[in-house]
Design a protein around this motif. Structure first.
Motif, PDB file in Angstrom:
ATOM      1  N   UNK A  76      34.173  42.906  49.402  1.00  0.00           N
ATOM      2  CA  UNK A  76      34.043  43.349  48.016  1.00  0.00           C
ATOM      3  C   UNK A  76      32.686  42.953  47.443  1.00  0.00           C
ATOM      4  N   UNK A  77      32.289  43.676  46.421  1.00  0.00           N
ATOM      5  CA  UNK A  77      31.089  43.273  45.682  1.00  0.00           C
ATOM      6  C   UNK A  77      31.430  42.031  44.863  1.00  0.00           C
ATOM      7  N   UNK A  78      30.416  41.346  44.402  1.00  0.00           N
ATOM      8  CA  UNK A  78      30.646  40.158  43.572  1.00  0.00           C
ATOM      9  C   UNK A  78      31.442  40.514  42.322  1.00  0.00           C
ATOM     10  N   UNK A  79      31.154  41.670  41.749  1.00  0.00           N
ATOM     11  CA  UNK A  79      31.860  42.098  40.544  1.00  0.00           C
ATOM     12  C   UNK A  79      33.339  42.366  40.832  1.00  0.00           C
ATOM     13  N   UNK A  80      33.629  43.044  41.940  1.00  0.00           N
ATOM     14  CA  UNK A  80      35.019  43.311  42.318  1.00  0.00           C
ATOM     15  C   UNK A  80      35.751  42.005  42.597  1.00  0.00           C
ATOM     16  N   UNK A  81      35.099  41.095  43.283  1.00  0.00           N
ATOM     17  CA  UNK A  81      35.713  39.819  43.618  1.00  0.00           C
ATOM     18  C   UNK A  81      36.002  38.999  42.363  1.00  0.00           C
ATOM     19  N   UNK A  82      35.081  39.025  41.421  1.00  0.00           N
ATOM     20  CA  UNK A  82      35.280  38.312  40.154  1.00  0.00           C
ATOM     21  C   UNK A  82      36.492  38.882  39.414  1.00  0.00           C
ATOM     22  N   UNK A  83      36.597  40.206  39.342  1.00  0.00           N
ATOM     23  CA  UNK A  83      37.730  40.836  38.658  1.00  0.00           C
ATOM     24  C   UNK A  83      39.044  40.485  39.354  1.00  0.00           C
ATOM     25  N   UNK A  84      39.028  40.467  40.688  1.00  0.00           N
ATOM     26  CA  UNK A  84      40.223  40.106  41.449  1.00  0.00           C
ATOM     27  C   UNK A  84      40.660  38.682  41.093  1.00  0.00           C
ATOM     28  N   UNK A  85      39.740  37.747  41.172  1.00  0.00           N
ATOM     29  CA  UNK A  85      40.073  36.346  40.893  1.00  0.00           C
ATOM     30  C   UNK A  85      40.565  36.154  39.473  1.00  0.00           C
ATOM     31  N   UNK A  86      39.937  36.805  38.527  1.00  0.00           N
ATOM     32  CA  UNK A  86      40.357  36.668  37.131  1.00  0.00           C
ATOM     33  C   UNK A  86      41.775  37.175  36.926  1.00  0.00           C
TER      34      UNK A  86
END
Length: 139
Positions: A123-133
């Motif tokens: 995943x992109x950093x943005x996708x990964x951040x949204x997933x974790x949140x």
């Protein structure tokens, strides 16, 4: 289009629902995993058992993991994704149900698992951040 099959860890193993939790823990140790899909007598997914389920739901409750089956510990509707599903569908399933591991099914059979580590690699950093949140947000 990137699919679930592209990002999954192939070769996942399931454990039969009739197997005991001590056997599940041994298999997790041998495979170096923290979760196992649980299958019924027809080799169909009926749940997932995690190392945390064994410790918190069995051992900490004073139950004997040698006498408690994986099927007894499985709760709720098992979540999974088809191998051809795109990454968006994978994220939707995992985020929508706040789960960290997702079995991948092909022709009604388990072919792999998607974990947080798999997502981190694809995943992109943005996708990964949204997933974790969404997954780690309080319910």
């Amino acid at each position: 289009m990137t699919t679930a099959k592209d990002i999954m860890h192939p070769g996942a193993q399931w454990i039969p629902a009739h197997e005991t939790l001590d056997r599940a823990a041994q298999l997790m140790r041998n495979l170096n995993v923290g979760a196992l899909p649980v299958a019924d007598e027809n080799e169909r997914l009926c749940g997932i058992i995690t190392d945390r389920d064994i410790v918190v739901g069995c051992v900490a409750m004073g139950h004997d993991p040698a006498r408690t089956t994986c099927g007894e510990m499985c709760k709720g509707t098992p979540r999974w994704v088809e191998s051809g599903a795109d990454v968006g569908a994978v994220l939707e399933e995992m985020q929508g149900h706040q789960i960290r591991r997702l079995p991948v099914i092909e022709d009604k059979r388990l072919v792999g698992m998607i974990s947080e580590a798999d997502l981190a690699q694809h995943l992109s950093d943005e996708q990964l951040k949204a997933f974790c949140e969404s997954v780690y947000a309080p319910s």
